[in-house]
Design an enzyme around this catalytic site. Sequence first.
Site, PDB file in Angstrom:
ATOM      1  CB  SER A 138       4.416 116.302 117.633  1.00 14.09           C
ATOM      2  OG  SER A 138       3.943 117.033 118.739  1.00 14.09           O
ATOM      3  CE1 TYR A 151       7.057 112.258 120.922  1.00 13.88           C
ATOM      4  CE2 TYR A 151       6.391 114.379 121.169  1.00 13.88           C
ATOM      5  CZ  TYR A 151       6.267 113.368 120.587  1.00 13.88           C
ATOM      6  OH  TYR A 151       5.031 113.386 119.907  1.00 13.88           O
TER       7      TYR A 151
HETATM    8  N1  LIG Z   1      -1.105 111.210 121.398  1.00 14.72           N
HETATM    9  C1  LIG Z   1      -0.515 112.266 121.316  1.00 14.72           C
HETATM   10  O1  LIG Z   1      -0.831 113.238 122.200  1.00 14.72           O
HETATM   11  C2  LIG Z   1       0.403 112.663 120.126  1.00 14.72           C
HETATM   12  C3  LIG Z   1       0.458 113.987 119.860  1.00 14.72           C
HETATM   13  C4  LIG Z   1       1.526 114.274 118.787  1.00 14.72           C
HETATM   14  C5  LIG Z   1       2.143 113.265 118.147  1.00 14.72           C
HETATM   15  N2  LIG Z   1       1.799 111.990 118.622  1.00 14.72           N
HETATM   16  C6  LIG Z   1       2.567 111.056 117.831  1.00 14.72           C
HETATM   17  O2  LIG Z   1       1.535 110.031 117.223  1.00 14.72           O
HETATM   18  C7  LIG Z   1       2.265 108.959 117.215  1.00 14.72           C
HETATM   19  C8  LIG Z   1       1.624 107.673 117.582  1.00 14.72           C
HETATM   20  O3  LIG Z   1       1.732 107.891 119.216  1.00 14.72           O
HETATM   21  P1  LIG Z   1       0.371 107.410 120.121  1.00 14.72           P
HETATM   22  O4  LIG Z   1      -0.041 108.550 120.874  1.00 14.72           O
HETATM   23  O5  LIG Z   1      -0.651 106.871 119.153  1.00 14.72           O
HETATM   24  O6  LIG Z   1       1.112 106.676 121.032  1.00 14.72           O
HETATM   25  P2  LIG Z   1       1.013 104.899 121.342  1.00 14.72           P
HETATM   26  O7  LIG Z   1      -0.370 104.408 121.676  1.00 14.72           O
HETATM   27  O8  LIG Z   1       1.763 104.654 122.571  1.00 14.72           O
HETATM   28  O9  LIG Z   1       1.503 104.489 120.057  1.00 14.72           O
HETATM   29  C9  LIG Z   1       2.918 104.239 119.791  1.00 14.72           C
HETATM   30  C10 LIG Z   1       3.149 103.317 118.806  1.00 14.72           C
HETATM   31  O10 LIG Z   1       4.525 102.996 118.526  1.00 14.72           O
HETATM   32  C11 LIG Z   1       5.032 101.877 118.270  1.00 14.72           C
HETATM   33  N3  LIG Z   1       6.416 101.688 118.705  1.00 14.72           N
HETATM   34  C12 LIG Z   1       7.007 102.113 119.727  1.00 14.72           C
HETATM   35  N4  LIG Z   1       8.265 101.871 119.651  1.00 14.72           N
HETATM   36  C13 LIG Z   1       8.406 100.998 118.429  1.00 14.72           C
HETATM   37  C14 LIG Z   1       9.513 100.513 117.910  1.00 14.72           C
HETATM   38  N5  LIG Z   1      10.635 100.615 118.235  1.00 14.72           N
HETATM   39  N6  LIG Z   1       9.487  99.855 116.832  1.00 14.72           N
HETATM   40  C15 LIG Z   1       8.110  99.849 116.331  1.00 14.72           C
HETATM   41  N7  LIG Z   1       6.850 100.547 116.656  1.00 14.72           N
HETATM   42  C16 LIG Z   1       7.393 101.140 117.877  1.00 14.72           C
HETATM   43  C17 LIG Z   1       4.047 101.257 119.671  1.00 14.72           C
HETATM   44  O11 LIG Z   1       3.901  99.741 119.099  1.00 14.72           O
HETATM   45  P3  LIG Z   1       4.788  98.373 119.980  1.00 14.72           P
HETATM   46  O12 LIG Z   1       4.937  99.072 121.581  1.00 14.72           O
HETATM   47  O13 LIG Z   1       3.825  97.495 119.842  1.00 14.72           O
HETATM   48  O14 LIG Z   1       6.206  98.464 119.197  1.00 14.72           O
HETATM   49  C18 LIG Z   1       2.701 101.780 119.295  1.00 14.72           C
HETATM   50  O15 LIG Z   1       1.915 101.055 118.449  1.00 14.72           O
HETATM   51  C19 LIG Z   1       3.803 109.028 117.628  1.00 14.72           C
HETATM   52  O16 LIG Z   1       4.833 109.102 116.669  1.00 14.72           O
HETATM   53  C20 LIG Z   1       3.624 110.421 118.496  1.00 14.72           C
HETATM   54  O17 LIG Z   1       4.935 110.888 118.792  1.00 14.72           O
HETATM   55  C21 LIG Z   1       1.018 111.780 119.458  1.00 14.72           C
END
Ligand SMILES: NC(=O)c1ccc[n+]([C@@H]2O[C@H](COP(=O)([O-])OP(=O)(O)OC[C@H]3O[C@@H](n4cnc5c(N)ncnc54)[C@H](OP(=O)(O)O)[C@@H]3O)[C@@H](O)[C@H]2O)c1
Length: 249
Positions: A138, A151
Site C-alpha cells: 500500500s 494496518y
Molecule cells: N482498496 C484499497 O484502497 C487498497 C489500497 C492499498 C492496498 N490495498 C490492499 O489490497 C489488498 C486487497 O484489498 P481490497 O481493497 O481488494 O479489499 P477487499 O475487497 O476487502 O478484499 C480483501 C480480500 O482479502 C481476503 N481476506 C481477508 N482476510 C482473509 C483471511 N484471513 N484469509 C484469506 N483471505 C482473506 C478477502 O476474502 P475472504 O473474506 O473471502 O476471505 C478478500 O478477498 C489488501 O491487501 C489491501 O490492504 C487496498
Amino acid sequence: MKMTGNTILITGGTSGIGLGLALRLHEAGNKVIVAGRRKELLDEITAEHPGIDALVLDVADPDSIARARETVAASHPGLNVLVNNAGIMLPENLLDPAGLQVAEDHVTVNLLGTIRMTYAFLPLLVGKDDAVVMNVTSALAFVPFPSTPTYSATKAALHSFSESLRIQLAGAGAGVQVVEVVPAGVRTTLMGQQDSEQSMPLDDFLTEVLGLLREKPDGKELVVEPARFIRDAVANGSYDDVLAMMTGS
Ligand SMILES: NC(=O)c1ccc[n+]([C@@H]2O[C@H](COP(=O)([O-])OP(=O)(O)OC[C@H]3O[C@@H](n4cnc5c(N)ncnc54)[C@H](OP(=O)(O)O)[C@@H]3O)[C@@H](O)[C@H]2O)c1
C-alpha cells in the site's frame, strides 16, 4: 513477470483487487486459482468464469495454509506465481482497549499471513521458469494513515519483507522474481471506500497496474500514479506535509 501462460494463485481472490486481478489475468491467458474464506463467493466465481479454479483458504490459520499447499502441489504442479493480496483494514483507536484485538488481527492476516504463505509456497516456486511472488502492499507502507496504525505498520513491514525476500532469492539463484504492488485508495469494500470519489475506480487501477507490469516485466515496484507522491514523500522531502495531509491537519 510474463503476461500469459502462468499458473497463478491469488489470495484474497473473492473480492476487490484480488478478484479484479484474477479476472484480468484469466482473460489474458493464465491459469488462475482464487483463494479466500468465503466459499459461496468462490463457488459463484468458478460458476461464472469457467477455467478459474478456487481454493478455500484462511491465511490466519497455519493448518489452512498447509492444506492449501498440499492441494495446489497436487492439483496445479505448474504453479509459478503467488499473489499475496489477502488483507483487512479497520480503524483502530490506540486509546481504546478493544483496539488491541484489531491490531493483532492485522498482524495475523496482513503480515503473518503473507509471511506464512511465502514460506509455504516458495518450495513450489523455486526452480520454476518465470516464477514470481507478488505482494500487494500500500502507499500507506511509506507514510502511515494514523487512523489505521497497525494496518499501516503491517504494510511498511511487508515492503521491508519484500525487499529482503528479493535479495535472498537472487543471492540463492532461486530464479524467483519479487514484485510489490503499491495501490493508493481503490474503490473496494476493504474499508467501505467502494463509492469514494477520492479512491480510484477498480477498473482504472487494474488497467494501470497491468500496464506497468507489461511495460516493466522486471520491475520491482508497481506504483500507481495516485500512490506516487506518498511513495516518494521521503525522497522528495515532503514526508511531514504528506503525514499532515493523512492526519487531516
Ligand atoms: N482498496 C484499497 O484502497 C487498497 C489500497 C492499498 C492496498 N490495498 C490492499 O489490497 C489488498 C486487497 O484489498 P481490497 O481493497 O481488494 O479489499 P477487499 O475487497 O476487502 O478484499 C480483501 C480480500 O482479502 C481476503 N481476506 C481477508 N482476510 C482473509 C483471511 N484471513 N484469509 C484469506 N483471505 C482473506 C478477502 O476474502 P475472504 O473474506 O473471502 O476471505 C478478500 O478477498 C489488501 O491487501 C489491501 O490492504 C487496498
